[in-house]
Enzyme design. Structure first.
Site, PDB file in Angstrom:
ATOM      1  N   SER A   1      -8.319  61.275 107.456  1.00  0.00           N
ATOM      2  CA  SER A   1      -9.065  61.506 106.222  1.00  0.00           C
ATOM      3  C   SER A   1      -9.236  62.991 105.915  1.00  0.00           C
ATOM      4  O   SER A   1      -9.182  63.401 104.767  1.00  0.00           O
ATOM      5  CB  SER A   1     -10.463  60.876 106.326  1.00  0.00           C
TER       6      SER A   1
ATOM      7  N   HIS B   1     -14.918  65.561 102.177  1.00  0.00           N
ATOM      8  CA  HIS B   1     -15.815  64.503 101.694  1.00  0.00           C
ATOM      9  C   HIS B   1     -17.222  65.019 101.404  1.00  0.00           C
ATOM     10  O   HIS B   1     -18.220  64.389 101.772  1.00  0.00           O
ATOM     11  CB  HIS B   1     -15.853  63.328 102.671  1.00  0.00           C
TER      12      HIS B   1
ATOM     13  N   PHE C   1     -21.347  65.113 108.525  1.00  0.00           N
ATOM     14  CA  PHE C   1     -21.362  65.203 109.990  1.00  0.00           C
ATOM     15  C   PHE C   1     -21.168  66.640 110.474  1.00  0.00           C
ATOM     16  O   PHE C   1     -21.747  67.039 111.486  1.00  0.00           O
ATOM     17  CB  PHE C   1     -20.291  64.297 110.594  1.00  0.00           C
TER      18      PHE C   1
ATOM     19  N   ASP D   1     -18.887  54.518 100.219  1.00  0.00           N
ATOM     20  CA  ASP D   1     -19.599  54.593 101.503  1.00  0.00           C
ATOM     21  C   ASP D   1     -21.104  54.818 101.325  1.00  0.00           C
ATOM     22  O   ASP D   1     -21.897  54.516 102.212  1.00  0.00           O
ATOM     23  CB  ASP D   1     -19.015  55.698 102.395  1.00  0.00           C
TER      24      ASP D   1
ATOM     25  N   ARG E   1      -8.735  68.217  99.997  1.00  0.00           N
ATOM     26  CA  ARG E   1      -8.468  67.939 101.417  1.00  0.00           C
ATOM     27  C   ARG E   1      -6.967  67.855 101.680  1.00  0.00           C
ATOM     28  O   ARG E   1      -6.488  68.229 102.755  1.00  0.00           O
ATOM     29  CB  ARG E   1      -9.181  66.660 101.882  1.00  0.00           C
TER      30      ARG E   1
ATOM     31  N   GLU F   1     -19.593  65.302 117.267  1.00  0.00           N
ATOM     32  CA  GLU F   1     -19.477  66.527 116.481  1.00  0.00           C
ATOM     33  C   GLU F   1     -20.110  67.735 117.156  1.00  0.00           C
ATOM     34  O   GLU F   1     -19.594  68.854 117.059  1.00  0.00           O
ATOM     35  CB  GLU F   1     -20.095  66.313 115.089  1.00  0.00           C
TER      36      GLU F   1
END
Lengths: 310, 274
Positions: free
Chosen positions: A32, A104, A78, A112, A5, A53
């Site tokens: 993030s 992620h 998402f 998480d 990322r 989204e």
């Protein structure tokens, strides 16, 4: 070592300076996903869409329709999950020039927990016609992939990770969509891997050499379209395939390879991945070990499959 | 102006005839919602929007998004009337090999810019276009036609929030509020009232009109263009199946086409002697 990322954030900001058609969208996770790097450099070309989204995907489709090259990012769960039907209808069906860069992915999301760990995104993106699905192994490949997808006209799903990963490719690595890379040569079996599992396969191949097992490592940075030539060659030349991915064994890399070889060249096969279950909370490295997503599992599977060849 | 309105009304009548004939031929498609939206679509294509049928991808064109994609016949007959493709193509609606898909498909039909049909997605696309034009400092405008039943989709309100947030005053949503959806009255299936108040709450300029009054439609479109600093929602009260009494205000005509018995009467209602 760099997280894919982070490489994305760097590459996107760099590309943004070269091509003013590039715009970025995020759903409140720009810190993030690292689209924040682009946002800081090109505030006018960054759209924070809030925690919405579905609308983000549609907005990107509209931007593409007037000539922009939108990169939209959020967590894989998402992007691919919440936005699936929008990606299908608004992006893939019209072949919209939108890049969905999901960070992620997989269980390395860590603490998480299962709600946030996408273990099925590769499968559901791969099932959509017109989609290209890319899962880079490391930072260098990510930079190359982001450059390549920006130049490619059409919808793309790129899956990135949260954590720093070992380097597989040298700096300046050229990424070609649809082309795999033989990272380690071998003749007794082939590890066909993607994402962070490629680095694990390289470690496994080195250890297996000490036991007299010669393992090839074929990295597929593009899962769709599948590099049929290199997969077929691996099956024909080594006669045994072990796939590995930080994803469900249903429908992802292992599924894609099994579908293809099942028809073209039935070959002994093992799939390393997550066996049809959700993730859970824990530290990333603990989770990788818990799910057997490491070199140790690859070595075990290699030994077994090579013994079955005889 | 009176003459202009009369011209548009006559145009809309002819488009209704084309819708009925097209759907009679295809024996598949959405009659009620095509007839309720056609006056607005007609006003957009023959009065308001800048577009060039000879050059469908002309950069200066305004954009149209049929978010309620099942009203595709309304769009197709209008595009054919404009000259985007031959009228004969209409007779191939929904047939294998035709570019006229059941719902609008930008890949094959000249003049169609986005794929719609899965409800709730068009307003997001329209706002993306609007943001893109703003970014380039262009004055192209974007029009989206939505159904009132479609407003039950959550994504519509995500998009309404975003357009309000970004003050997309180059965006105009026209809500074809015919009050009916597949399972019956919108107010009974899932009440979306008050539509105007909801858009206002998201920062939109709201104009309420009779969606079959050409004068009101034109005036609302002009007001929308003149309004700066916020997107405009034209909430248009319409009649599902408008123009043919056999189909008017009947939820059962949502996805049903005129049959052989109904066709002559339908055409007679529309002042067509063919």
């Amino acid at each position: 070592m760099i997280a894919t990322r982070d490489a994305y954030g760097e590459a996107l900001a760099e590309l943004g300076g070269e091509n003013d058609k590039i715009v970025a969208l995020d759903a409140d996770l720009s810190g993030s996903t690292k689209t924040g790097v682009f946002a800081k450099k090109f505030p006018n070309r960054f759209f924070n869409m809030g925690i919405a989204e579905a609308n983000m995907v549609g907005t990107a489709a509209g931007l593409a329709s007037v000539g922009k090259i939108p990169f939209l990012s959020t967590f894989a769960i998402f992007a691919a999950g919440r936005g699936w039907e929008q990606i299908r209808q608004s992006l893939a069906y019209p072949k919209a020039n939108v890049k969905v860069v999901a960070t992620h992915g997989g269980v390395t999301v860590g603490e998480d927990g299962g709600s946030h760990q996408s273990v099925e995104d590769i499968a559901i993106m791969r099932a959509i016609p017109n989609m290209t699905v890319i899962v880079p192994a490391d930072g260098e490949e990510t930079k190359g992939a982001i450059r390549a997808v920006a130049a490619y006209k059409g919808p793309v799903y790129v899956r990135l990770g949260r954590n720093k990963v070992a380097n597989v490719f040298p700096a300046g690595h050229k990424f070609e969509i649809g082309k795999g890379n033989v990272v380690v040569e071998g003749k007794d079996l082939t590890f066909i891997t993607t994402g962070l599992m490629t680095a694990q396969a390289v470690i496994a191949a080195e250890k297996l050499k000490e036991e007299g097992i010669s393992a090839r490592v074929l990295h597929l940075g593009t899962i769709k379209p599948l590099d049929k030539e290199l997969v077929l060659k691996a099956a024909q030349e080594t006669g045994a395939i072990v796939t590995a991915e930080e994803h469900s064994v249903v429908g992802g890399l292992g599924g894609a390879v099994a579908e293809f070889l099942g028809e073209e060249c039935p070959t002994l096969m093992k799939r390393v991945g997550i066996y049809d279950r959700f993730g859970l909370s824990g530290k990333s490295d603990e989770l990788l070990k818990y799910f057997g997503l490491n070199a140790e599992t690859l070595i075990e599977q290699a030994r077994e499959i090579v013994s079955r060849k005889k | 102006m009176k003459e202009k309105i009369a011209d548009l009304e006559e145009k809309a009548r002819r488009l209704r005839v084309a819708i009925v004939k097209t759907l009679h031929k295809s024996q598949s498609g959405h009659t009620g919602g095509s007839l309720s939206a056609i006056d607005m679509v007609c006003a957009l294509y023959f009065h308001k929007m800048r577009h060039n049928p000879q050059d469908p991808s002309w950069e200066g064109r305004d954009r149209f998004v049929l978010s309620k994609g099942h009203a595709a016949p309304a769009l197709y007959v209008t595009l054919a009337e404009c000259g985007y493709f031959p009228s004969e193509d209409l007779m191939m609606l929904r047939r294998l090999g035709s570019h006229l898909q059941g719902h609008p498909d930008s890949k094959g039909t000249p003049g169609v810019d986005v794929c719609t049909g899965s409800l709730g997605q068009g307003l997001s696309m329209a706002n993306g276009m609007a943001l893109g034009f703003k970014l380039d400092g262009k004055d192209n405008r974007v029009y989206a036609v939505l159904g009132d039943g479609e407003l039950q989709e959550g994504q519509i309100w995500e998009a309404a929030m975003a357009a309000g947030h970004y003050k997309s005053d180059n965006l105009c949503a026209l809500i074809d509020s015919n009050g009916l959806q597949i399972d019956g009255d919108v107010s009974k299936v899932m009440n979306v009232a008050s539509i105007g108040d909801k858009f206002k709450a998201f920062g939109w300029n709201v104009i309420e009109i009779d969606g079959h009054d050409m004068g009101q439609i034109i005036s609302a479109l002009d007001q929308a263009e003149a309004h700066k600093g916020a997107p405009t929602a034209i909430v248009a009260k319409t009649v599902k199946g408008k123009g043919v009494h056999l189909f008017e205000n009947k939820a059962s005509y949502h996805g049903v086409t005129p049959n052989d018995e109904e066709l002559p009467e339908a055409l007679r209602c529309l002042g067509c002697c063919d």
